[in-house]
Write an enzyme that holds these catalytic residues in place. Sequence first.
Site, PDB file in Angstrom:
ATOM      1  N   THR A  16      35.766  42.006  40.171  1.00 46.62           N
ATOM      2  CA  THR A  16      35.392  42.597  41.463  1.00 46.62           C
ATOM      3  C   THR A  16      33.889  42.534  41.718  1.00 46.62           C
ATOM      4  O   THR A  16      33.087  42.308  40.810  1.00 46.62           O
ATOM      5  CB  THR A  16      35.836  44.067  41.534  1.00 46.62           C
ATOM      6  OG1 THR A  16      35.112  44.827  40.562  1.00 46.62           O
ATOM      7  CG2 THR A  16      37.327  44.205  41.288  1.00 46.62           C
ATOM      8  N   ASP A  17      33.538  42.794  42.973  1.00 47.89           N
ATOM      9  CA  ASP A  17      32.132  42.912  43.346  1.00 47.89           C
ATOM     10  C   ASP A  17      31.718  44.386  43.229  1.00 47.89           C
ATOM     11  O   ASP A  17      32.483  45.214  42.713  1.00 47.89           O
ATOM     12  CB  ASP A  17      31.894  42.358  44.753  1.00 47.89           C
ATOM     13  CG  ASP A  17      32.689  43.087  45.836  1.00 47.89           C
ATOM     14  OD1 ASP A  17      33.178  44.205  45.592  1.00 47.89           O
ATOM     15  OD2 ASP A  17      32.815  42.517  46.937  1.00 47.89           O
ATOM     16  N   ALA A  18      30.550  44.728  43.721  1.00 43.87           N
ATOM     17  CA  ALA A  18      30.022  46.084  43.579  1.00 43.87           C
ATOM     18  C   ALA A  18      30.870  47.134  44.292  1.00 43.87           C
ATOM     19  O   ALA A  18      30.823  48.313  43.934  1.00 43.87           O
ATOM     20  CB  ALA A  18      28.583  46.138  44.102  1.00 43.87           C
ATOM     21  N   GLU A  19      31.659  46.723  45.294  1.00 46.35           N
ATOM     22  CA  GLU A  19      32.508  47.662  46.029  1.00 46.35           C
ATOM     23  C   GLU A  19      33.916  47.773  45.448  1.00 46.35           C
ATOM     24  O   GLU A  19      34.759  48.468  46.007  1.00 46.35           O
ATOM     25  CB  GLU A  19      32.601  47.255  47.510  1.00 46.35           C
ATOM     26  CG  GLU A  19      31.339  47.534  48.305  1.00 46.35           C
ATOM     27  CD  GLU A  19      30.251  46.482  48.067  1.00 46.35           C
ATOM     28  OE1 GLU A  19      30.606  45.297  47.878  1.00 46.35           O
ATOM     29  OE2 GLU A  19      29.071  46.839  48.050  1.00 46.35           O
ATOM     30  N   ILE A  21      36.051  45.263  45.219  1.00 47.43           N
ATOM     31  CA  ILE A  21      36.930  44.294  45.881  1.00 47.43           C
ATOM     32  C   ILE A  21      36.914  42.998  45.076  1.00 47.43           C
ATOM     33  O   ILE A  21      35.860  42.554  44.618  1.00 47.43           O
ATOM     34  CB  ILE A  21      36.442  44.021  47.324  1.00 47.43           C
ATOM     35  CG1 ILE A  21      36.427  45.324  48.130  1.00 47.43           C
ATOM     36  CG2 ILE A  21      37.304  42.969  48.001  1.00 47.43           C
ATOM     37  CD1 ILE A  21      35.740  45.198  49.481  1.00 47.43           C
TER      38      ILE A  21
END
Length: 132
Positions: A16-19, A21
């Site tokens: 995932t990315d920082a959010e 997602i």
Amino acid sequence: MNKIFQIPVRVYYEDTDAEGIVYYANYLKFAERARTEFLRAHKWTVETTKDGDRCGFVARHAEIDYKQSAFLDDLLSVSCEIEELRNSSVVIHQEIKKGDELLADVHVTLVYININRHRPTRIPDQMREKLQ
């Protein structure tokens, strides 16, 4: 050619990315894992010819249509279904789902090549029978 093969894939933090997602390129990694398991289930290994050449599948083309996002800790299902089997290539349709919700629709063309010579070669009859 309507047999559908599926594997479960859990979304980890690294996906995932920082959010939280799933990063877009990781859907292709999920699809690759499913194709690898699909071929393994059909007893496929890199073939060695009587001349000592190695043969195997390589990706030639991939299309992906993103529908929805996956998130950290989601449990996904990734499917593989042979869409078209040609002399030296195969088109595989894959779906990445969370439950009944389609997240990504993937079409990948794999070419069977002589690895030593870097040339397409005919898929062996034994392998074709397994894939059909």
